[in-house]
Design a protein around this motif. Structure first.
Motif, short mmCIF file in Angstrom:
data_model
loop_
_atom_site.label_atom_id
_atom_site.label_comp_id
_atom_site.label_asym_id
_atom_site.label_seq_id
_atom_site.Cartn_x
_atom_site.Cartn_y
_atom_site.Cartn_z
N THR A 293 0.83 -1.21 0.00
CA THR A 293 0.00 0.00 0.00
C THR A 293 0.86 1.26 0.00
O THR A 293 0.62 2.19 -0.77
CB THR A 293 -0.94 0.01 1.21
N THR A 294 1.89 1.28 0.86
CA THR A 294 2.76 2.46 0.93
C THR A 294 3.60 2.60 -0.33
O THR A 294 3.76 3.70 -0.87
CB THR A 294 3.67 2.38 2.16
N THR A 296 2.89 1.57 -3.30
CA THR A 296 2.02 1.98 -4.41
C THR A 296 1.71 3.47 -4.32
O THR A 296 1.70 4.17 -5.34
CB THR A 296 0.71 1.16 -4.38
N THR A 297 1.48 3.99 -3.11
CA THR A 297 1.23 5.42 -2.96
C THR A 297 2.45 6.23 -3.37
O THR A 297 2.33 7.27 -4.04
CB THR A 297 0.83 5.74 -1.51
N TRP A 300 2.52 6.29 -7.13
CA TRP A 300 1.56 7.25 -7.67
C TRP A 300 2.09 8.68 -7.53
O TRP A 300 1.93 9.50 -8.44
CB TRP A 300 0.22 7.13 -6.95
N VAL A 350 -2.27 13.13 -3.43
CA VAL A 350 -2.07 11.78 -3.98
C VAL A 350 -2.99 10.79 -3.25
O VAL A 350 -3.63 9.94 -3.88
CB VAL A 350 -0.60 11.35 -3.86
N LEU A 351 -3.07 10.90 -1.93
CA LEU A 351 -3.95 10.01 -1.17
C LEU A 351 -5.42 10.23 -1.53
O LEU A 351 -6.21 9.29 -1.51
CB LEU A 351 -3.74 10.24 0.33
N ARG A 354 -5.77 8.79 -5.34
CA ARG A 354 -5.45 7.37 -5.51
C ARG A 354 -5.36 6.65 -4.16
O ARG A 354 -4.30 6.17 -3.75
CB ARG A 354 -4.12 7.22 -6.25
N PRO A 355 -6.48 6.55 -3.43
CA PRO A 355 -6.47 5.68 -2.25
C PRO A 355 -6.26 4.25 -2.72
O PRO A 355 -7.02 3.74 -3.55
CB PRO A 355 -7.86 5.88 -1.64
N VAL A 356 -5.22 3.60 -2.26
CA VAL A 356 -4.83 2.30 -2.82
C VAL A 356 -5.94 1.27 -2.70
O VAL A 356 -6.14 0.45 -3.61
CB VAL A 356 -3.54 1.79 -2.14
N ALA A 418 -8.24 8.11 2.97
CA ALA A 418 -7.51 7.01 2.35
C ALA A 418 -7.20 5.88 3.32
O ALA A 418 -7.09 4.72 2.92
CB ALA A 418 -6.21 7.53 1.73
N LEU A 436 5.91 8.21 3.77
CA LEU A 436 5.61 9.06 2.62
C LEU A 436 6.35 10.39 2.73
O LEU A 436 6.94 10.87 1.76
CB LEU A 436 4.10 9.30 2.51
#
Length: 525
Positions: A293-294, A296-297, A300, A350-351, A354-356, A418, A436
């Motif tokens: 998850t992290t 991928t964020t 993005w 970004v969060l 695009r919330p994963v 998110a 992040l």
């Protein structure tokens, strides 16, 4: 015989559905969307948001044989998950959850109970109390090592998602096991990748919609069982090693902390005992929730910055003002993160976009309740459409655009959802936010990110799967160094050459790129 069995199961399921509808006839239920193949929609969260524009923010639909309620606005999600959190804190026990959650001892997938609360409290304490003095220095150290690896590849296109994935897995390994050996990190990284890929396969997802199919041959189900067995073997080996070397009253890592917290008498309102199996599943949750998850964020974030170099330039200028130009050893402590408002705004944007996990994990009502004036019976599956809430035009101006400045304006909308909210909020949110902040600050302090010549990453998620996974892409990192003349140059390789690598877009010195920066404009999503 097989056809007869399928026919019988279909009749029984239909009868059960009709009986359920008859029992609910006196309730004021949310409107029902016709059909039952909604999961086949290519972009499910956006599709669900479109239904909300016709039916309102709360409605029902059928996912296979399951009747679920969907929440599509920040107001309805917070009413359920925060204001009435006890009513909506349950978790449905679907086939794949039971298989991977080791007798329901899992935090993310386990149903709500007082013992679950004690389990959550122990894991959260291990993360925030047991590791509070070492967490930020560890993230800084591993991020610095990550930047050194990137420096060795400066000017060469890099698949940065894989690099981020290994970095986040390394952080979790060190916090959980106190081990920084690459061999162990690779073992856990491969294990998590295999488990998630197998779990996300359609042959498993369809079992959660039509549970009776688990009685038929399914190679995907066999592969998932093998992945779970491999996962458990690796975790059990670490548990054994820790128990053999642990010193009472002292903890080296999260596993030590949690092992010393199980088996103790609990308070009266928490029946049952926390056991070693709870520690086992806490480790699993940390790796599954804290790796992909992290990473991928972060991926993005890089993809959006490649599309919006003017935002990247402003971020570098902000870092220069606080830390001085170039990739020095200076850093902004996380507790002083307000010194970098644009970086915080960029992370928030970004969060938001695009919330994963855009539909979170499904909730289940523990008792009869209501939302927005609608009756919600006990045992109802509830899906919070987080991405839908993030794109709500009544809350967000120009919701589909990447525009970090929305979070800098006076009276800006509060942050996105998110990580969820309420009792089921993501346990690793503090660590993820720290990562992040530190990784992006270090990365932008040390490098200018460029796309390979003529190739920008897609901003559309992978077309298959519910999660918002970034499509594979490459980027080039050009290392910024201080020149003897006092100016700034861009290194494109270990030999300190000033020429841009031919695979990448032409590199421009950081000072010149920033001088040429245009006023920021909001770009299209």
């Amino acid at each position: 015989m097989l056809l007869l069995g399928l026919l019988l199961l279909t009749v029984l399921a239909g009868a059960r559905l009709l009986w359920g509808q008859w029992k609910l006839r006196s309730l004021h239920l949310p409107p029902l969307v016709p059909g039952f193949l909604h999961l086949l929609q290519p972009n499910l969260p956006i599709y669900l948001l479109g239904l909300a524009q016709k039916l309102g923010p709360v409605y029902r639909l059928r996912l296979g044989l399951q009747d679920v309620v969907v929440l599509n606005s920040k107001r309805t999600i917070e009413e359920a998950m925060v204001k009435k959190w006890v009513d909506f804190a349950g978790r449905p026990q679907i086939p794949s959850y039971k298989l991977v959650s080791q007798h329901s001892q899992d935090l993310s997938l386990g149903d709500y109970s007082l013992l679950w609360k004690a389990h959550k409290r122990l894991t959260r304490s291990a993360l925030l109390l047991g590791m509070r003095s070492s967490m930020e220095p560890l993230v800084e150290q591993l991020t610095q090592e990550f930047c050194e690896r990137m420096r060795a590849q400066a000017g060469v296109p890099v698949a940065i998602q894989k690099e981020f994935s290994f970095l986040t897995c390394s952080i979790i390994c060190c916090l959980t096991f106190g081990d920084q050996e690459d061999t162990l990190v690779h073992v856990f990284h491969d294990c998590v990748q295999d488990l998630m890929k197998t779990w996300d396969h359609w042959s498993i997802q369809i079992l959660d919609i039509f549970p009776f199919l688990r009685f038929f041959p399914n190679p995907g189900l066999w592969r998932l069982k093998q992945a779970v067995e491999n996962r458990d073997h690796i975790v059990e080996e670490q548990l054994r090693r820790h128990k053999e070397s642990m010193v009472a009253g002292h903890w080296r890592d999260m596993m030590d902390y949690m092992l010393q917290g199980v088996g103790k008498p609990r308070v009266q309102e928490a029946p049952g005992q926390l056991l070693e199996g709870h520690v086992h599943m806490s480790v699993v949750d940390l790796f599954i929730g804290g790796t992909e998850t992290t990473s991928t964020t972060l991926s993005w974030a890089v993809a959006f910055l490649l599309h919006h170099p003017e935002v990247q330039q402003r971020l570098q200028e902000e870092l220069d003002r606080e830390l001085g130009p170039g990739a020095g050893s200076s850093q902004v402590p996380y507790k002083d993160r307000t010194r970098l408002p644009l970086l915080n705004a960029t992370i928030a944007e970004v969060l938001r976009l695009r919330p994963v996990v855009p539909l979170a994990l499904p909730h289940r009502t523990t008792r009869p309740s209501s939302i927005f004036g609608y009756d919600i019976p006990e045992g109802t599956v509830v899906i919070p459409n987080l991405q839908g809430a993030h794109l709500d035009e009544t809350v967000w101006e120009r919701p589909h655009e990447f525009w970090p400045d929305r979070f800098l304006a006076p009276g800006a909308s509060p942050g996105a959802l998110a990580f969820g909210c309420g009792a089921r909020v993501c346990l690793g949110e503090p660590l993820a936010r720290l990562e992040l902040f530190v990784v992006l600050a270090r990365l932008l302090q040390a490098f200018t990110l460029l796309p390979p010549a003529g190739t920008l990453p897609s901003l559309q998620p992978e077309p298959h799967g519910v999660n918002l996974t970034v499509q594979p892409f490459q980027c080039c990192e050009t290392a910024v160094e201080k020149a003897s003349s006092g100016g700034w140059v861009v290194k494109t390789g270990p030999d300190s050459s000033l020429l841009a690598a031919p695979q990448c877009s032409a590199a421009v010195p950081a000072w010149e790129r920033r001088a040429q920066a245009q006023p920021p404009q909001a770009g299209a999503w």
